[in-house]
Write a protein that holds these residues in place. Structure first.
Motif, mmCIF file in Angstrom:
data_model
loop_
_atom_site.group_PDB
_atom_site.id
_atom_site.type_symbol
_atom_site.label_atom_id
_atom_site.label_comp_id
_atom_site.label_asym_id
_atom_site.label_seq_id
_atom_site.Cartn_x
_atom_site.Cartn_y
_atom_site.Cartn_z
ATOM 1 N N GLU A 22 1.023 6.507 -4.127
ATOM 2 C CA GLU A 22 1.810 5.415 -3.615
ATOM 3 C C GLU A 22 3.259 5.583 -3.406
ATOM 4 O OE1 GLU A 22 3.302 1.259 -6.605
ATOM 5 O OE2 GLU A 22 2.976 3.443 -7.656
ATOM 6 N N TYR B 170 -5.779 -1.849 -1.665
ATOM 7 C CA TYR B 170 -4.801 -2.286 -3.009
ATOM 8 C C TYR B 170 -3.787 -2.280 -3.607
ATOM 9 C CZ TYR B 170 -4.020 -3.234 -8.120
ATOM 10 O OH TYR B 170 -3.018 -3.687 -9.031
ATOM 11 N N MET C 44 3.122 2.144 5.203
ATOM 12 C CA MET C 44 3.340 0.552 5.271
ATOM 13 C C MET C 44 5.306 0.212 6.650
ATOM 14 S SD MET C 44 3.289 -0.589 1.750
ATOM 15 C CE MET C 44 3.819 -2.117 1.698
ATOM 16 N N LYS D 52 -1.952 -4.416 -0.779
ATOM 17 C CA LYS D 52 -1.770 -5.282 -1.054
ATOM 18 C C LYS D 52 -0.936 -5.699 -2.384
ATOM 19 C CE LYS D 52 -4.255 -9.369 -3.325
ATOM 20 N NZ LYS D 52 -5.389 -10.027 -3.167
ATOM 21 N N LYS D 53 -0.817 -4.730 -3.273
ATOM 22 C CA LYS D 53 0.010 -4.685 -3.972
ATOM 23 C C LYS D 53 1.318 -4.558 -3.718
ATOM 24 C CE LYS D 53 1.681 -1.375 -7.768
ATOM 25 N NZ LYS D 53 1.663 -0.537 -8.499
ATOM 26 N N ASN D 54 2.016 -3.894 -2.865
ATOM 27 C CA ASN D 54 3.202 -3.664 -2.365
ATOM 28 C C ASN D 54 3.287 -4.287 -1.166
ATOM 29 O OD1 ASN D 54 4.608 -1.365 -3.699
ATOM 30 N ND2 ASN D 54 2.456 -0.727 -3.035
ATOM 31 N N GLU D 55 3.050 -5.483 -1.287
ATOM 32 C CA GLU D 55 2.949 -6.899 -0.270
ATOM 33 C C GLU D 55 3.570 -6.309 1.283
ATOM 34 O OE1 GLU D 55 5.903 -9.084 -2.057
ATOM 35 O OE2 GLU D 55 5.473 -9.819 -3.778
ATOM 36 N N TRP D 56 2.252 -5.989 1.632
ATOM 37 C CA TRP D 56 1.688 -5.162 3.046
ATOM 38 C C TRP D 56 1.419 -5.982 3.710
ATOM 39 C CZ3 TRP D 56 -2.031 -3.921 6.667
ATOM 40 C CH2 TRP D 56 -1.904 -3.055 8.091
ATOM 41 N N GLU D 57 2.118 -7.031 4.857
ATOM 42 C CA GLU D 57 1.783 -8.599 5.370
ATOM 43 C C GLU D 57 0.468 -7.906 6.190
ATOM 44 O OE1 GLU D 57 4.193 -10.721 7.963
ATOM 45 O OE2 GLU D 57 5.980 -10.322 6.101
#
Length: 152
Positions: A48, A109, A55, A112-117
């Protein structure tokens, strides 16, 4: 920013910042490179942290995704061309392919979970030829992957 209007000291400062950023990225590039060589996530927190760092750097993401797809393409081609009677090799390659797909799914995933654009999602989509090879292999009962892995 137009570098033509920067002073020599400003240019040197920018170059130093870029060099420092590249140096800071090295451990994460190495982590993902090792993950390509051994597609098994052994430490969720480390994975993670590396994903979150990626990111912040298109270079890390692009290198990892490109190497992952290269390896996955190589393995699917290898499996398509292995002697159908060589069950040991078939099972070994199957496990590797499944591991690479699992790493890919987990990486996507985690982004996405860490709100990457996802500005350039197309570059991160599994290439059509790999999806086609996996589908063909799965159709022939060689792989046990779930279809949703490939539909992120």
């Amino acid at each position: 920013m137009n570098i033509d209007y920067l002073s020599e000291s400003e240019i040197k400062n920018m170059e130093a910042q870029v060099a420092e950023k590249r140096k800071a990225d090295i451990p994460y590039k190495e982590y993902f490179s090792n993950l390509i060589n051994n597609p098994s996530i052994t430490d969720e927190n480390e994975f993670e942290a590396a994903t979150i760092k990626s990111m912040q750097s298109n270079g890390i993401i692009n290198k990892f995704i490109e190497e992952l797809f290269d390896k996955l393409g190589e393995k699917t081609f290898e499996l398509k061309n292995v002697d159908k009677n060589d069950k040991t090799t078939i099972e070994s390659i199957k496990r590797e392919i499944e591991s690479y797909v699992q790493v890919y799914v987990k990486y996507m995933y985690m982004l996405k979970k860490n709100e990457w654009e996802f500005h350039n999602l197309h570059a991160m989509e599994m290439p059509e030829y790999i999806r086609e090879n996996i589908w063909q292999l799965q159709k022939n009962w060689i792989l046990n992957l779930k279809c949703q892995y490939l539909q992120i």
